[in-house]
Design an enzyme around this catalytic site. Structure first.
Site, short mmCIF file in Angstrom:
data_model
loop_
_atom_site.label_atom_id
_atom_site.label_comp_id
_atom_site.label_asym_id
_atom_site.label_seq_id
_atom_site.Cartn_x
_atom_site.Cartn_y
_atom_site.Cartn_z
N SER A 15 0.85 -1.20 0.00
CA SER A 15 0.00 0.00 0.00
C SER A 15 0.88 1.24 0.00
O SER A 15 2.11 1.16 0.05
CB SER A 15 -0.92 0.01 1.23
OG SER A 15 -0.16 0.10 2.42
N SER A 138 12.36 10.23 5.91
CA SER A 138 11.23 11.13 6.14
C SER A 138 11.79 12.54 6.39
O SER A 138 12.96 12.69 6.76
CB SER A 138 10.45 10.66 7.37
OG SER A 138 9.48 11.61 7.76
N TYR A 151 10.21 7.47 16.11
CA TYR A 151 10.22 7.51 14.64
C TYR A 151 11.36 8.39 14.14
O TYR A 151 12.09 8.01 13.23
CB TYR A 151 8.86 8.04 14.17
CG TYR A 151 8.66 8.05 12.67
CD1 TYR A 151 8.48 6.87 11.96
CD2 TYR A 151 8.60 9.25 11.97
CE1 TYR A 151 8.26 6.88 10.60
CE2 TYR A 151 8.38 9.28 10.61
CZ TYR A 151 8.22 8.09 9.92
OH TYR A 151 8.01 8.11 8.56
N LYS A 155 14.49 7.26 11.83
CA LYS A 155 14.65 7.84 10.50
C LYS A 155 15.94 8.66 10.39
O LYS A 155 16.57 8.67 9.33
CB LYS A 155 13.42 8.68 10.13
CG LYS A 155 12.15 7.87 9.95
CD LYS A 155 12.27 6.87 8.80
CE LYS A 155 10.94 6.23 8.45
NZ LYS A 155 11.04 5.28 7.32
N THR A 186 -1.45 8.59 2.72
CA THR A 186 -1.45 7.13 2.92
C THR A 186 -2.11 6.83 4.27
O THR A 186 -2.62 7.72 4.95
CB THR A 186 -0.01 6.59 2.92
OG1 THR A 186 0.66 7.05 4.11
CG2 THR A 186 0.76 7.04 1.69
#
Length: 271
Positions: A15, A138, A151, A155, A186
């Protein structure tokens, strides 16, 4: 570069950005290997591709399954030309409330296992003298963002690994790209982990109004074709922040020159 008849392997391909990259690369003639945990969703993505594809479902946290998938991906058409480390999970939770098991899970998925994916392909690509490793980081891998401490840590770490790897491979013919997307429309926010590790289950307006995945994928692939090493795909404030922290090409060139000058051989000789 041309993507015609190249083999591109994408993790997190069921996805979002991963599926969009699969469609974009296939539209340019690449043969695509799709990996993710959900075999049925991978098959659905594969059905819509313009070229031949192979589905290799596995959980990136399973090292044995990843190793088996790596062998299968290499054997499918004689090698992997482009590998996209895209699997990951985001976060929505304040640091003071986030349990340590959440940090461990996010760092494992978004950093350690992305490194493991690349490490399984580095010898293959270096021995062939060609290949491209693409790491989906990101804007939160360039700028610290509240509610995403785990996160961001992962990243940021992925960028550091990729930059060091790029320097090491600079004489090998293998290229390394870091992609830093901003908000892309998304399910990343819905699937994000909260402070206790549960799935958030709802989205953010910034994500819902973000860049359409197919548009983001097209920008990414265009930049890879132009051999851009750090690729910002964002809009508005996110784009401005990303470019403010973007590493100048001169820095990459300077570190690569160290490798060309024998830096690694000297270090290894010194033990």
């Amino acid at each position: 570069m041309s993507f015609e008849n190249r083999v591109a392997w994408i993790t997190g391909a069921s996805s979002g950005i991963g599926a969009a990259l699969a469609r974009e690369l296939a539209s340019r003639g690449a043969h695509v290997v799709l990996s993710g945990r959900d075999e049925a969703r991978l098959a659905a993505v594969a059905e819509g591709l313009a070229t031949e594809s192979l589905c290799l479902p596995f959980d990136v946290r399973d090292d044995d399954a990843m190793a088996a998938a790596t062998r299968a991906a290499i054997d499918w058409r004689g090698g992997v030309d482009i590998a996209v480390a895209n699997a990951g999970v985001s976060q929505r939770g304040a640091a003071r409330k986030t349990e340590m098991h959440v940090y461990r899970e996010i760092v494992a998925i978004d950093l350690v296992q992305q490194i493991a994916f690349a490490q399984g392909l580095v010898p293959h690509m270096a021995d062939r003298g060609s290949g491209r490793l693409v790491f989906i980081s990101s804007i939160a891998g360039k700028v610290g963002v509240p509610m995403r401490t785990a996160y961001c840590a992962a990243k940021f770490g992925l960028v550091g690994y990729a930059d060091a790897l790029r320097a090491e491979l600079s004489q090998s013919g293998v290229e390394v790209h870091v992609v830093a997307p901003g908000s892309v429309a998304t399910d990343v926010s819905r699937n994000a982990l909260t402070a206790d590790g549960s799935r958030r289950g709802k989205s953010d307006p910034a994500i819902d109004n973000g860049i359409p995945p197919d548009e983001a994928a097209r920008e990414m692939v265009d930049a890879i074709a132009l051999n851009q090493r750090e690729i910002i795909v964002a809009r508005g404030m996110e784009e401005a922040l990303g470019k403010l922290r973007q590493t100048p090409d001169q820095v990459f060139d300077q570190v690569a020159a160290m490798v060309a000058g024998g830096y690694m051989e000297k270090m290894e000789a010194e033990g």
